[in-house]
Design an enzyme around this catalytic site. Structure first.
Site, PDB file in Angstrom:
ATOM      1  N   GLU A  11       2.031  -6.621  -5.357  1.00 40.83           N
ATOM      2  CA  GLU A  11       1.544  -5.695  -6.322  1.00 40.83           C
ATOM      3  C   GLU A  11       2.870  -4.886  -7.029  1.00 40.83           C
ATOM      4  O   GLU A  11       3.053  -4.696  -8.152  1.00 40.83           O
ATOM      5  CB  GLU A  11       0.422  -4.736  -5.931  1.00 40.83           C
TER       6      GLU A  11
ATOM      7  N   ASP B 108       0.710  -1.141  -0.115  1.00 40.38           N
ATOM      8  CA  ASP B 108       0.003  -0.067   0.069  1.00 40.38           C
ATOM      9  C   ASP B 108       0.961   1.433  -0.078  1.00 40.38           C
ATOM     10  O   ASP B 108       0.838   2.077  -0.929  1.00 40.38           O
ATOM     11  CB  ASP B 108      -0.893  -0.099   1.376  1.00 40.38           C
TER      12      ASP B 108
END
Ligand code: TRH
Length: 355
Positions: free
Chosen positions: A258, A18
């Protein structure tokens, strides 16, 4: 286009993705002349990811998550990363502004078809503190009908300028001539013992990143950090630019989550992805959607599936595909992605068109 003021909100759920994505986004916007306030509830990972902090990123101000946000004047664009809920008082300020900001929810990356369908859809807020506002959904992705991927404008030039052997030596990881260089960034990894056995069959330098990877490698190889022709090095936590250097200096990269997954694609080197596991198993659809877009052959699919296996009885780890042919596929993939507009360019265009 003139400079806009961006408010980027990030909540750290777990791991580093994040804040990793949000920091890169903030820094890339700043490098293009935009002004960014990054609001984050836990900035601790930035101590090693971005050791120079905001001083190392032009145009970026780092702020603690604002619990009492009523006094903050919203900027021109507000990005809510990954559906983190904005402070209510801030949303109220957005709604009452004479010229309300553009409100964007930046979604997680997926190769699934819904990313194309849902990209740039909006949801009018009928009730609540944001009543009257419209929230837009922005989907990163791998196709021109998505928001694309973060790719700094100087990325390729930085890549070409890297002296990989010198970088490795400076990090205590000088390779011997003929070594296959493999980097490892992973979660708990039940297939790791089998991978180490594979790697031990040929001269290999394994660069284990700090945390899960280094801990598991040390436990399996013992204090010598050796097995057969395999030699491992435990790396310290690297800054994001140095993490890129690691990917560029290696012949094969094991990545996860990610952001590192995207960076491995920009490296143009063979990579294996350990996807962030979700309890309901939906991550496996996401994995297959990427393999389909990448047009992966049977060998690669089999390897990635075993690397992501969640069954109690692990299937045997298939052999690694041939690195040379695999590298060629990764270069073609990287070049095709590079021909598409990057995420920050698309956000800038979207802001210019929609505000
Ligand atoms: O840490 P992650 O597993 O993050 C995950 C994913 O983003 C996942 O989608 C999300 O749901 C979950 O977090 C909450 O993997 P990821 O995304 O690759 O992020 C790691 C970041 O850490 C990336 O920005 C690279 C950076 N990094 C360094 O800067 N230095 C290092 O030494 C290492 C190992 C990583």
């Amino acid at each position: 286009m003139h400079t806009l003021h961006w408010d980027l909100f990030c909540r750290v759920v777990d791991n580093f993705g994040d804040i990793g994505v949000c920091w890169r986004l903030a820094a890339d916007l700043g490098a293009r002349g935009e002004r960014v306030r990054l609001w984050v509830d836990d900035a601790s990972a930035l101590r090693w990811m971005a050791p120079d902090g905001a001083a190392g990123a032009v145009g970026v101000e780092l702020h603690a998550w604002p619990d009492a946000a009523a006094d903050i004047e919203p900027g021109d664009v507000v990005i809510e990363a990954f559906g983190c809920e904005l402070p209510e008082a801030f949303v109220r300020r957005m709604a009452s502004a004479a010229d309300p900001p553009l409100w964007i929810n930046l979604e997680y990356l997926s190769a699934e078809d819904f990313a194309e369908r849902a990209h740039k859809l909006s949801s009018p807020q009928a009730t609540g503190p944001g009543a009257g506002l419209r929230k837009w959904f922005f989907y990163p992705g791998f196709t021109p009908r998505t928001g694309g991927l973060i790719r700094e404008r100087d990325l390729r030039a930085r890549q070409q300028a890297l002296d990989a052997p010198a970088w490795l030596a400076a990090h205590g990881a000088a390779a011997d001539p003929g070594d296959r260089i493999v980097s490892l960034f992973c979660y708990e990894q039940p297939a790791l013992p089998a991978l180490l056995d594979h790697l031990a069959q040929q001269p290999t330098l394994l660069l284990a990143t700090a945390g899960h990877a280094a801990r598991q490698v040390a436990a399996l190889l013992g204090p010598t950090l050796r097995r057969g022709a395999l030699r491992a090095v435990e790396l310290p936590a690297l800054s994001q630019p140095d993490f890129d250097h690691l990917l560029w200096a290696s012949d094969l990269n094991f990545v996860r989550g990610e952001d590192s997954f995207v960076r491995a694609q920009w490296a143009g080197k063979p990579f294996v992805w350990q996807i962030y596991p979700q309890h309901d198993g939906v991550h496996l659809d996401k994995l297959d959607a990427f393999l389909a877009r990448f047009n992966a052959g049977a060998e690669l699919r089999a390897f990635w599936h075993t690397w992501n296996a969640v069954t109690p009885h692990l299937p045997p780890l298939p052999p690694l595909p041939d690195l040379l042919a695999w590298r060629h596929e990764c270069e073609i993939w990287r070049d095709a992605l590079e021909a598409q507009a990057d995420l920050v360019s698309q956000l800038l265009r979207f802001a210019a068109e929609t505000r």
